[in-house]
Design an enzyme around this catalytic site. Structure first.
Site, PDB file in Angstrom:
ATOM      1  N   GLY A  61      65.431 -27.535  18.419  1.00 51.92           N
ATOM      2  CA  GLY A  61      64.774 -26.291  18.793  1.00 51.92           C
ATOM      3  C   GLY A  61      64.120 -25.577  17.620  1.00 51.92           C
ATOM      4  O   GLY A  61      63.466 -24.542  17.804  1.00 51.92           O
ATOM      5  N   GLN A  62      64.283 -26.132  16.417  1.00 52.84           N
ATOM      6  CA  GLN A  62      63.663 -25.486  15.252  1.00 52.84           C
ATOM      7  C   GLN A  62      62.148 -25.459  15.432  1.00 52.84           C
ATOM      8  O   GLN A  62      61.552 -26.426  15.906  1.00 52.84           O
ATOM      9  CB  GLN A  62      64.011 -26.248  13.976  1.00 52.84           C
ATOM     10  CG  GLN A  62      65.474 -26.116  13.566  1.00 52.84           C
ATOM     11  CD  GLN A  62      65.744 -26.903  12.282  1.00 52.84           C
ATOM     12  OE1 GLN A  62      65.100 -26.683  11.270  1.00 52.84           O
ATOM     13  NE2 GLN A  62      66.679 -27.838  12.368  1.00 52.84           N
ATOM     14  N   SER A  63      61.535 -24.360  15.000  1.00 56.32           N
ATOM     15  CA  SER A  63      60.109 -24.169  15.268  1.00 56.32           C
ATOM     16  C   SER A  63      59.263 -25.333  14.761  1.00 56.32           C
ATOM     17  O   SER A  63      58.313 -25.748  15.415  1.00 56.32           O
ATOM     18  CB  SER A  63      59.624 -22.846  14.678  1.00 56.32           C
ATOM     19  OG  SER A  63      59.952 -22.787  13.319  1.00 56.32           O
ATOM     20  N   TYR A  65      59.858 -28.360  14.793  1.00 54.53           N
ATOM     21  CA  TYR A  65      59.959 -29.562  15.624  1.00 54.53           C
ATOM     22  C   TYR A  65      59.548 -29.328  17.078  1.00 54.53           C
ATOM     23  O   TYR A  65      59.546 -30.255  17.880  1.00 54.53           O
ATOM     24  CB  TYR A  65      61.396 -30.108  15.618  1.00 54.53           C
ATOM     25  CG  TYR A  65      61.868 -30.619  14.279  1.00 54.53           C
ATOM     26  CD1 TYR A  65      61.222 -31.686  13.653  1.00 54.53           C
ATOM     27  CD2 TYR A  65      62.964 -30.050  13.650  1.00 54.53           C
ATOM     28  CE1 TYR A  65      61.663 -32.160  12.427  1.00 54.53           C
ATOM     29  CE2 TYR A  65      63.414 -30.515  12.421  1.00 54.53           C
ATOM     30  CZ  TYR A  65      62.756 -31.570  11.818  1.00 54.53           C
ATOM     31  OH  TYR A  65      63.194 -32.039  10.613  1.00 54.53           O
TER      32      TYR A  65
END
Ligand code: GTP
Ligand code: MG
Length: 171
Positions: A61-63, A65
């Site tokens: 969920g990291q921006s 990715y």
């Protein structure tokens, strides 16, 4: 016996919402990871549940990715979207990502079921699933079956209810 139906499930939501913890809980206990670390890119997990054989794409969920998510929309039969119910500050970011997802041409044209987990319900200041559903304007989703469950992924609470709903809505 009967072969189980193969379904691809895409697990989405902001970083730290609890996606990997949820998927880990759904796996058989002898294959569960003892320690959960932030996902890099994505992981593929497989598990069976009554009549279905799930392949889950557990996305980061990291921006940095999140641009990977859309590459898996076409082949997905269902979406699990996880929200950290205690993260009020980022609820608008979660809504933006959800809206972008629902507007995507590979999703908007499909009637695939979307299961929401209002996760971390154990946190003192967690919003209720009703409140989360209001913040995300889920009532605006008219063209897909959707459902929201409150969950505590660490204890595994609420997950079976969600899985049961998915079973009933995957065609
Ligand atoms: P990314 O892989 O970075 O996108 O994050 P993720 O959504 O996979 O989150 P992950 O499962 O790694 O969990 C993030 C943190 O939240 C971990 O420290 C988990 O132990 C914790 N966590 C997950 N579910 C719950 C929950 O229901 N309650 C509480 N209190 N903590 C949770
Ligand atoms: Mg993860």
């Amino acid at each position: 016996g009967l072969r189980k139906k193969e379904v691809n499930v895409l697990c989405l939501g902001l970083d730290n919402s609890g996606k990997t913890t949820i998927i880990n809980q759904l796996k058989p206990s002898n294959t569960q990871a003892q320690e959960i670390v932030p996902t890099i890119g994505f992981n593929i997990e497989k598990f069976k549940s009554s009549s279905l054989s799930f392949t889950v794409f557990d996305m980061s969920g990291q921006s940095r990715y999140r641009n990977l998510w859309e590459h898996y929309y076409k082949e997905s039969h269902a979406i699990i979207f996880v929200i950290d119910s205690g993260d009020k500050l980022r609820m608008v970011v979660a809504k933006e990502e959800l809206d972008t997802l629902l507007k995507h041409e590979d999703i908007s044209s499909k009637k695939l079921p979307v299961l929401f987990f209002a996760n971390k319900m154990d946190l003192q200041d967690a919003m209720s699933s009703v409140k989360v559903s209001q913040m995300l304007c889920l009532d605006n989703i008219k063209d897909k079956p959707w459902h929201i469950c409150a969950s505590n992924a660490i204890k595994g609470e609420g997950l079976q209810e969600g899985l049961d709903w998915l079973h009933d809505h995957i065609k």
